[in-house]
Design a protein around this motif. Structure first.
Motif, PDB file in Angstrom:
ATOM      1  N   ALA A   7      -4.932  -6.301   3.666  1.00 31.59           N
ATOM      2  CA  ALA A   7      -4.513  -7.582   4.243  1.00 31.59           C
ATOM      3  C   ALA A   7      -2.998  -7.574   4.374  1.00 31.59           C
ATOM      4  O   ALA A   7      -2.282  -7.592   3.370  1.00 31.59           O
ATOM      5  CB  ALA A   7      -4.970  -8.751   3.377  1.00 31.59           C
ATOM      6  N   ASN A   8      -2.522  -7.517   5.592  1.00 28.42           N
ATOM      7  CA  ASN A   8      -1.089  -7.556   5.888  1.00 28.42           C
ATOM      8  C   ASN A   8      -0.816  -8.886   6.578  1.00 28.42           C
ATOM      9  O   ASN A   8      -0.893  -8.984   7.797  1.00 28.42           O
ATOM     10  CB  ASN A   8      -0.693  -6.370   6.778  1.00 28.42           C
ATOM     11  N   ILE A   9      -0.523  -9.910   5.785  1.00 28.67           N
ATOM     12  CA  ILE A   9      -0.351 -11.253   6.343  1.00 28.67           C
ATOM     13  C   ILE A   9       1.013 -11.775   5.880  1.00 28.67           C
ATOM     14  O   ILE A   9       2.035 -11.262   6.285  1.00 28.67           O
ATOM     15  CB  ILE A   9      -1.505 -12.189   5.924  1.00 28.67           C
ATOM     16  N   LEU A  10       1.031 -12.759   4.995  1.00 30.85           N
ATOM     17  CA  LEU A  10       2.240 -13.269   4.366  1.00 30.85           C
ATOM     18  C   LEU A  10       1.868 -13.732   2.966  1.00 30.85           C
ATOM     19  O   LEU A  10       0.695 -13.937   2.639  1.00 30.85           O
ATOM     20  CB  LEU A  10       2.844 -14.430   5.166  1.00 30.85           C
ATOM     21  N   ALA A  11       2.858 -13.918   2.116  1.00 25.56           N
ATOM     22  CA  ALA A  11       2.606 -14.181   0.699  1.00 25.56           C
ATOM     23  C   ALA A  11       1.756 -15.427   0.465  1.00 25.56           C
ATOM     24  O   ALA A  11       0.808 -15.401  -0.333  1.00 25.56           O
ATOM     25  CB  ALA A  11       3.938 -14.301  -0.041  1.00 25.56           C
ATOM     26  N   THR A  12       2.066 -16.535   1.132  1.00 30.53           N
ATOM     27  CA  THR A  12       1.337 -17.778   0.860  1.00 30.53           C
ATOM     28  C   THR A  12      -0.149 -17.662   1.181  1.00 30.53           C
ATOM     29  O   THR A  12      -0.988 -17.979   0.329  1.00 30.53           O
ATOM     30  CB  THR A  12       1.972 -18.955   1.614  1.00 30.53           C
TER      31      THR A  12
ATOM     32  N   ILE B 256       7.603  -5.378   0.385  1.00 26.95           N
ATOM     33  CA  ILE B 256       6.891  -4.527  -0.565  1.00 26.95           C
ATOM     34  C   ILE B 256       5.422  -4.408  -0.179  1.00 26.95           C
ATOM     35  O   ILE B 256       4.866  -5.264   0.512  1.00 26.95           O
ATOM     36  CB  ILE B 256       6.991  -5.061  -2.012  1.00 26.95           C
ATOM     37  N   LEU B 257       4.820  -3.323  -0.644  1.00 30.05           N
ATOM     38  CA  LEU B 257       3.378  -3.098  -0.536  1.00 30.05           C
ATOM     39  C   LEU B 257       2.817  -3.186  -1.947  1.00 30.05           C
ATOM     40  O   LEU B 257       3.353  -2.562  -2.870  1.00 30.05           O
ATOM     41  CB  LEU B 257       3.097  -1.717   0.051  1.00 30.05           C
TER      42      LEU B 257
ATOM     43  N   GLY C 154     -12.919   0.129  -5.851  1.00 24.05           N
ATOM     44  CA  GLY C 154     -12.255   0.008  -4.551  1.00 24.05           C
ATOM     45  C   GLY C 154     -10.778  -0.279  -4.657  1.00 24.05           C
ATOM     46  O   GLY C 154     -10.270  -0.704  -5.712  1.00 24.05           O
ATOM     47  N   HIS C 155     -10.081  -0.060  -3.549  1.00 26.99           N
ATOM     48  CA  HIS C 155      -8.628  -0.251  -3.478  1.00 26.99           C
ATOM     49  C   HIS C 155      -8.298  -1.470  -2.625  1.00 26.99           C
ATOM     50  O   HIS C 155      -8.833  -1.630  -1.522  1.00 26.99           O
ATOM     51  CB  HIS C 155      -7.960   0.985  -2.875  1.00 26.99           C
ATOM     52  N   LEU C 156      -7.391  -2.302  -3.139  1.00 26.27           N
ATOM     53  CA  LEU C 156      -6.898  -3.472  -2.412  1.00 26.27           C
ATOM     54  C   LEU C 156      -5.432  -3.232  -2.048  1.00 26.27           C
ATOM     55  O   LEU C 156      -4.609  -2.914  -2.907  1.00 26.27           O
ATOM     56  CB  LEU C 156      -6.997  -4.723  -3.279  1.00 26.27           C
ATOM     57  N   ILE C 157      -5.107  -3.366  -0.761  1.00 27.58           N
ATOM     58  CA  ILE C 157      -3.751  -3.172  -0.262  1.00 27.58           C
ATOM     59  C   ILE C 157      -3.275  -4.492   0.342  1.00 27.58           C
ATOM     60  O   ILE C 157      -3.912  -5.028   1.254  1.00 27.58           O
ATOM     61  CB  ILE C 157      -3.701  -2.066   0.816  1.00 27.58           C
ATOM     62  N   LEU C 158      -2.167  -5.001  -0.167  1.00 28.50           N
ATOM     63  CA  LEU C 158      -1.597  -6.256   0.319  1.00 28.50           C
ATOM     64  C   LEU C 158      -0.179  -6.030   0.821  1.00 28.50           C
ATOM     65  O   LEU C 158       0.615  -5.340   0.171  1.00 28.50           O
ATOM     66  CB  LEU C 158      -1.565  -7.313  -0.795  1.00 28.50           C
ATOM     67  N   ALA C 159       0.158  -6.619   1.958  1.00 33.15           N
ATOM     68  CA  ALA C 159       1.507  -6.501   2.514  1.00 33.15           C
ATOM     69  C   ALA C 159       1.862  -7.803   3.228  1.00 33.15           C
ATOM     70  O   ALA C 159       1.041  -8.696   3.374  1.00 33.15           O
ATOM     71  CB  ALA C 159       1.612  -5.306   3.455  1.00 33.15           C
ATOM     72  N   GLY C 160       3.124  -7.854   3.687  1.00 30.47           N
ATOM     73  CA  GLY C 160       3.663  -9.098   4.211  1.00 30.47           C
ATOM     74  C   GLY C 160       4.355  -9.870   3.108  1.00 30.47           C
ATOM     75  O   GLY C 160       4.536 -11.087   3.199  1.00 30.47           O
TER      76      GLY C 160
END
Length: 298
Positions: free
Chosen positions: A233-238, A290-291, A255-261
């Motif tokens: 999920a590459n969105i924004l923090a909020t 950051i990722l 599983g792996h969770l990847i967050l960005a934005g």
């Protein structure tokens, strides 16, 4: 073509812009009249936060017209309105003829993700060192590979492609142009759901997948079902904080969770939001972004 430049206050920006469009302006834009000075004031917004203001305390409203006569006539009509007492003409200037297609294309060069993995617009040749190439042109949906958050997500996928045999299902939540879903497919992932609340993103993701000869299912968010070995999920923090229960529920054991934005200063907030389910850590950073990554226990 000619450009009409009007100076007005924040409260007049909307009515001036609407009036210009009613008077057949080809395009209207708003800029900070104090840009590049000590008085410059940045305006930006984020989902879940108050909406940014519609203009600056001193705004320049620019309108494009086919010729000087139409620009002059428009200025005369606007200044004659009762509500335009605080609106002033900064000037009318000729706009140099340009090949807008060529100009736009010149702004999008091939993007290196890793030395062997590149994003290349259709009008460019792939670099000779590229072993894996994603063809992607700028369009209506967000995501061309130029933003640090997108590059970090794709770099994580490329650096972990040995895990691809375990990516039997992938969820790209907030897919935009489909760039991350396509990146996962190019590295061997299967059964990819690319979801977004924007119908234009769904259309763009499907078209971009077809252009890259990969298969994905682009749909609205309610199409995401069950658990996935890889969730991105590459969105924004909020919105990422608000989505924590949902994204974690979709993550398969192991599983792996990847967050960005996410900005560097927002790392602790994200860790706290996801703490009931996962331990998030920063795995990459670039230009203040950051990722974050977490792996669910098997």
């Amino acid at each position: 073509m000619h450009e009409l430049l009007l100076i007005c206050g924040e409260d007049d920006v909307e009515i001036v812009s609407d009036a210009l469009m009613e008077l057949d302006a080809l395009a209207v834009s708003v800029e900070d009249a104090d840009a590049d000075t000590d008085a410059e004031n940045a305006l930006f917004g984020e989902p879940g936060m108050p909406a940014p203001r519609g203009g600056w305390q001193r705004s320049v409203v620019k309108a494009l017209f086919p010729d000087e006569a139409e620009a002059t006539e428009c200025a005369t009509l606007i200044l004659s309105q009762d509500w335009a007492a605080d609106v002033h003409v900064q000037g009318i200037q000729a706009v140099a003829e340009q090949d807008w297609v060529r100009l736009t294309q010149s702004q999008f060069q091939p993007v290196e993700i890793t030395p062997e993995f590149w994003i290349v617009p259709s009008w460019h040749e792939a670099p000779p060192q590229a072993r894996k190439v994603m063809r992607l042109d700028p369009g209506l949906a967000f995501g061309t590979g130029t933003h640090p958050t997108t590059r970090m997500c794709l770099r994580w996928i490329a650096h972990h492609q040995t895990l691809a045999p375990t990516w039997q299902r992938v969820l790209d939540y907030g897919c935009g142009s489909g760039i991350l879903a396509i990146g996962a497919a190019l590295h061997g992932a299967l059964n990819i759901d690319a979801v977004d609340i924007d119908p234009a993103a769904i259309v763009a993701s499907q078209a971009n997948a077809e252009a890259n000869k990969v298969t994905l299912q682009a749909a609205m968010p309610d199409a995401a079902k069950g658990e996935y070995p890889l969730v991105i999920a590459n969105i924004l923090a909020t919105p990422l904080k608000l989505l924590a229960p949902l994204l974690c529920a979709h993550l398969a054991p192991g599983g792996h969770l990847i967050l960005a934005g996410i900005l560097e200063r927002q790392a602790d907030d994200l860790k706290e939001a996801y703490a009931p389910w996962l331990q998030l850590d920063v795995s990459d950073s670039q230009e203040g972004w950051i990722l974050m990554h977490a792996q669910r226990s098997a």
